[in-house]
Scaffold this motif. Sequence first.
Motif, short mmCIF file in Angstrom:
data_model
loop_
_atom_site.label_atom_id
_atom_site.label_comp_id
_atom_site.label_asym_id
_atom_site.label_seq_id
_atom_site.Cartn_x
_atom_site.Cartn_y
_atom_site.Cartn_z
N GLN A 123 0.83 -1.21 0.00
CA GLN A 123 0.00 0.00 0.00
C GLN A 123 0.86 1.25 0.00
O GLN A 123 0.62 2.18 -0.77
CB GLN A 123 -0.92 -0.02 1.23
CG GLN A 123 -2.16 0.84 1.07
CD GLN A 123 -1.94 2.26 1.52
OE1 GLN A 123 -1.20 2.50 2.45
NE2 GLN A 123 -2.57 3.21 0.86
N GLY A 124 1.87 1.27 0.89
CA GLY A 124 2.62 2.50 1.08
C GLY A 124 3.80 2.65 0.15
O GLY A 124 3.99 3.69 -0.47
N ARG A 135 0.32 0.18 -4.38
CA ARG A 135 -0.60 -0.82 -4.92
C ARG A 135 -1.73 -1.06 -3.93
O ARG A 135 -1.85 -2.17 -3.38
CB ARG A 135 0.14 -2.15 -5.17
CG ARG A 135 1.31 -2.12 -6.14
CD ARG A 135 0.87 -2.04 -7.59
NE ARG A 135 -0.14 -3.02 -7.93
CZ ARG A 135 0.12 -4.25 -8.39
NH1 ARG A 135 1.35 -4.64 -8.55
NH2 ARG A 135 -0.85 -5.07 -8.70
N PRO A 136 -2.59 -0.08 -3.67
CA PRO A 136 -3.63 -0.27 -2.66
C PRO A 136 -4.60 -1.42 -2.95
O PRO A 136 -5.04 -2.10 -2.03
CB PRO A 136 -4.37 1.07 -2.64
CG PRO A 136 -3.96 1.78 -3.86
CD PRO A 136 -2.63 1.27 -4.25
#
Lengths: 435, 333
Positions: free
Chosen positions: B295-296, B300-301
């Motif tokens: 995510q961070g 690539r959430p």
Amino acid sequence: MPAASPDGPRTRRLSPRLTAAIGVSLFVSLTACSAASDDGTSGGAGGGSTDKLVVWDWKSGDPTAKAYIDAARADFAAKHPDVEVEFVAQPFDNYYTLLGTAIEAESGPDVVLFNGGAQLRDRVDALAPLDDLLGDNQERLTGWEAFQADGATYAVPITLQGMPFYYNKAVYEEAGLDPETPPATYAELEAACTAIVETGKDCFSLGNKEGIGIEFHLSAYGPGVMSTEQYDAWLAGERDWASPEVKQIFQMWVDQSEAGWFNDGANSTAKFMDEYTKFQGGESGNVIGLISDVAHWKSFDEFLGDDLGVFKPPVVTDQGSSVLPVEGGIGYAVTEWTADPELAYDLVDSLSSTEALTAFYAEAGAIASDTSIDTSDSGIDTVGDIVSWLPESKPLLHSALSADTLELMHRLSQQLLEGSTTVDDALQQLAAADK
Amino acid sequence: MTGSRLSRLGAPDIDESSVSGAPDAPARAHRRPDAPGPGTGPVRRRRWTEDKVMPFVLVAPAVLIVVLLRLVPLVMGANFSLTGDGDANGAFIGLDNYRELFGDEVFRTALKNVGLLLLALPVAVAVPGLLATFLFMKVPGHRLYRSVYFFPVVLSPVIIGAIFNVVLSFDGPANQLIGALGLGPVDWLGDSSVAMFTVIGVHIWATFGMALVIFMAGFATVDQSLLDAARSDGANLRQTVWHVIIPELSQTIQFVFVTTMIGMLTGMFGLLYIMTAGGPGGATYLPELYIWVQQGQMNRPALASAASMVLFALMIIVGFAQLRLIRRATKES
């Protein structure tokens, strides 16, 4: 509990007061929810306003950056006295996580600080192209490549970042080496390391706990190994992971480890700052450092003083050259959802003004992107050397890689040091990932 | 019955909108001055009386919180995990994220490490269980031990991680100690075959105090007469523990197993982040660290959402399986 009597309070008709209370609380909670999912015009931490600009960074909370931020604020206030500016200093460890959330919600800051390279290029969709606004800044500042993607510029460089080799003259002397003539070729470096290792010290301090050591290795030795054509092709995206030169760079990583150049437990040593603490403490002869932010000439000078020296990457092959790898370090970008991009750019302009950047250089020891800043009065010899190498510098090899590829390279570098994978296998995986 | 009576009487002046959703005549009756008073049939059948609404009003805050803050995000996350990242942001891509996850060596390592955690779970429960038994038996100095055992729980994982980084560093005190015993140094956090065990060990050390407290509370509920009966029947310590204490503590043991497992699967991020950052070579990844990195760091959430859903499913399966197993194991047949 007694059973409710038919005419007791529990069978009373719903009183208007109760109905109103339920209605109001439902209304409040529903509006609160809808405000949270708004498209940034209300709620949230600023963004989208024309009388207030919100800046996200990880620098403004730093005491050494205070003079810089104050100078930029004053410059912007002179241009737009009615616009309020709020700096929100985020923790760097979570910076891109938080920014990702803001990007997903398309709300939050108007101006954001970025590291050059992969972190910016992965997020250009959320940023406003600045090319039409740059004007004179394009000439005054350098280091733009790290903030460009597909021919457009998305951020204005504030500092330059590069990777010179710092060395400890006292350790060189102890090993019987000439402290005033640092290695210029890889053969000389090997000889120096052999001599230093014999004294019981490490030739290089290395922290590869996060795997970042390999980034420094790749970018610092790359110019000495690759030909100019290969180097330029790499930066342009035509990377041949199977070439002998790339293989040589990764083989050097393994060979240096096996020859005992590094401290023990490199994979469990943090690069920031355990690696540099070891170097500052005189435990090693050399370290690949930075020129801005941290681990630079100013921070080493506090510990080593006159014993601190610096040299350019050594020449490894006949086609390689000794140039300092340098590019834009950090820069400010404007988000695409800001209400008035020109107003936001004016703030970026203030943040990159000569006056502000001079304060940043003087207080934080950053090599600023502004070439007109005079560095001759620093009193530290190494900064003079570094600045003199800037004109012929080249961008960093590792920042041309995507965040995915870098993450894989971090892991493989640790496996290479451990011996749990081979150079050939690592390069094959990297070639497959770098597409 | 009443309806037919009213319709016979006729009620032309009644505002039907005030009883929308209740078009039947009894609801109108209350407006008529000559309507039957409270306590008669029509009143009991009214749709919106306080005794009918109040239960809903009272549970509404809890239900709203669960629905808005738990279920809605869960469904949104599940939906999000079926969309793409980057250029395909928001576009439906089916199960591609899940395919990518299971093709990713790092995620597979993370799942393997979950297996390792499950294997370590009995140790993580046995340590506080055993120590609580000693405290219950009032070994000398038990008051002191009680506080000492609980002490690490009040420290944040970040501080514990930082302390053990120093203790377990290559030239740190742990290696000096085993060096003094004539053993070679171990790269506790830099050797991929050792690092995960090191972090699990530190996690157990850091968290067993809470389980210990729960065990001690459980011991307080053990029926003393059973213990006395066992003693007078001549049961030895092993028999007392096996046939009296463990069945009596069955509920407590189940609770500790489940909370310890949840703690291991979701509470090791801080330690991992500080101690190994997933390294060396990706050997100490756990799903939650993987989620955070995707995510961070990787931006690539949606992929991170898919990994979250896998973790969620895993926790449900493991949690239920555990409850069944432990219920069977701790109850005497």
